[in-house]
Design an enzyme around this catalytic site. Structure first.
Site, PDB file in Angstrom:
ATOM      1  N   ALA A 115      -6.113   1.810  -2.668  1.00 47.19           N
ATOM      2  CA  ALA A 115      -6.895   1.419  -1.306  1.00 47.19           C
ATOM      3  C   ALA A 115      -6.069   0.139  -0.768  1.00 47.19           C
ATOM      4  O   ALA A 115      -5.081  -0.083  -1.329  1.00 47.19           O
ATOM      5  CB  ALA A 115      -8.317   0.904  -1.816  1.00 47.19           C
ATOM      6  N   LYS A 116      -6.134  -0.138   0.334  1.00 46.54           N
ATOM      7  CA  LYS A 116      -5.786  -1.404   0.911  1.00 46.54           C
ATOM      8  C   LYS A 116      -6.620  -1.908   2.004  1.00 46.54           C
ATOM      9  O   LYS A 116      -7.153  -1.077   2.647  1.00 46.54           O
ATOM     10  CB  LYS A 116      -4.256  -1.005   1.797  1.00 46.54           C
ATOM     11  CG  LYS A 116      -3.397  -2.279   1.989  1.00 46.54           C
ATOM     12  CD  LYS A 116      -2.589  -2.494   0.484  1.00 46.54           C
ATOM     13  CE  LYS A 116      -1.693  -3.580   0.615  1.00 46.54           C
ATOM     14  NZ  LYS A 116      -0.697  -3.588  -0.476  1.00 46.54           N
TER      15      LYS A 116
END
Ligand code: GLU
Length: 424
Positions: A115-116
């Site tokens: 994720a980011k």
């Protein structure tokens, strides 16, 4: 007469970050013969959230920022990845970086997905109080996506241990004390020993492995480091352990060079006093562009994305490029480096030390048992060596570059995990 279609006219340098990362993915998918139906699943994100982040600025104005959390894939474990504060942090960039996290956690084989997050803002012009308000509001806005077994943020560009302390506090105020909700925290609040240095240390460990496998003598080798934030400065401090000499470093204000080698600790002190590497004693000034093209043995881009493209790749003289930053080399730049016989240690391997020690931090928080720094560094070393050996063996076995080998290994693992779960 109709011109070529829009996409055909664009040179690879004009690709967006997500298009570029997708190209790396597609090449790996082709190489391993990934089923077409899985390409769509693995290329795109499982979930993407865009949020509004209104912040009362110190001068009384209300500024409304935009933030994102992109959850690319969670087949191998909870989503994991940092939060960056940067004017370029738009949906496309955050999406690209989220995908890179999926491949990175797979390469080092830690039980996380990718994720980011990002908030589009100029953090460097904001006061600490403004950044704290921004962090708390952003955390509130994405909180229902987070969870110690769902999604665990960490620091990235322009965020640090203090930012993570605010995130943890904002989350814990609402859901109860939850240290494992973020990693990269201050040691005093459940952070892990060795986490701050981990990304830089991981790059050093990878470089040492590359030296052994490729028979490159690192004793006395010259190194240039672009970027002197957490990753670049720790790398520069630790690479001396391999007998290398750091001859150049830079930050947003510019670069410095000393042929006989910089006193890195003195540069760190100079930054603490003046805010920049520029002007450190015994150095001459150079530009960031000049730094990249120096005649050195090892080049370490440790700042932002796409600093090596088809516009300058031909002028890179270093034999080894170790990608400490995420996505510092564009696909077109990568092809040129490859054609010129350079060894590129790809980001998803080279800079995976950070998320690896994030995993150790998360495990320590869940077990409520702190590890000594020696244990953290020993486990990190084991993980990085194993990852290098696997990627290197795949590269030599299949006769392909390290980046393609790393992506191929990662895509295979995530594909397998998605299938085993019955997700598809
Ligand atoms: N931001 C770092 C990265 O890009 C660390 C992520 C993490 O520890 O979750 O790898």
């Amino acid at each position: 007469m109709a011109g070529p279609p829009e996409t055909a006219r664009r040179s690879p340098i004009d690709m967006t970050p997500f298009e570029a990362v997708s190209l790396f993915f597609d090449r790996a998918a082709d190489h391993i013969g990934l089923a077409d139906e899985m390409r769509e699943v693995l290329r795109g994100s499982y979930r993407e959230l865009r949020v509004q982040v209104p912040v009362r600025m110190d001068d009384g104005r209300l500024e409304v920022f935009t933030g994102y959390r992109v959850q690319h894939n969670a087949a191998r474990g909870p989503y994991k990845g940092g939060i960056r504060y940067h004017p370029d942090a738009d949906l496309d960039e955050v999406r690209a970086l989220a995908a890179l996290m999926t491949w990175k956690t797979a390469v080092v084989d830690i039980p996380f997905g990718g994720a980011k997050g990002g908030v589009q803002c100029d953090a460097r012009s904001m006061s600490d109080a403004e950044k704290q308000r921004l962090t708390r509001r952003f955390t509130q806005m994405i909180a229902y996506l987070l969870g110690t077994n769902r999604d665990i943020p960490a620091p990235d560009v322009n965020t640090d241990a203090r930012t993570m302390a605010w995130m943890m506090d904002a989350y814990s105020t609402r859901y109860g004390y939850t240290p494992a909700i973020v990693t990269g925290k201050p040691v005093e609040l459940g952070g892990s020993y060795g986490r701050e240095a981990a990304t830089g240390r991981g790059v050093v460990l990878c470089l040492a492995e590359a030296g052994r496998s490729l028979d490159i003598d690192l004793q006395g080798a010259t190194v240039a480091v672009q970027g002197f934030g957490n990753v670049g400065s720790w790398f520069a401090r630790l690479v001396g352990e391999l007998g290398c000499r750091v001859v150049a470093v830079s930050d947003v204000a510019g670069g410095i060079y000393a042929e006989s080698g910089l006193d890195v600790d003195a540069v760190v002190s100079h930054v603490a006093e003046s805010g920049s590497v520029v002007g450190a004693a015994g150095s001459e000034s150079i530009t960031n562009e000049e730094l990249l093209e120096l005649d050195v043995d090892v080049l370490v881009p440790a700042a932002l994305d796409r600093v090596i493209t088809d516009a300058n790749a031909d002028r890179i003289r270093a034999r080894v490029v170790a990608e400490a930053a995420n996505h510092p080399v564009s696909p077109a730049g990568d092809e040129i480096l490859e054609g010129n016989g350079k060894t590129v240690i790809p980001d998803i391997l080279a800079n995976a030390g950070g998320v690896t020690v994030s995993y150790f931090e998360w495990a320590q928080n869940i077990q409520q048992f702190r590890w000594e720094e020696e244990r953290v560094n020993a486990e990190l070393s084991k993980t990085m060596s194993r990852a290098w050996q696997q990627v290197y063996a795949r590269a030599t076995g299949d006769g392909i570059p390290l980046r393609l080998a790393a992506f191929a290994l990662a895509v295979e693992k995530v594909d397998q995990a998605d299938r085993l779960r019955g997700y598809v």
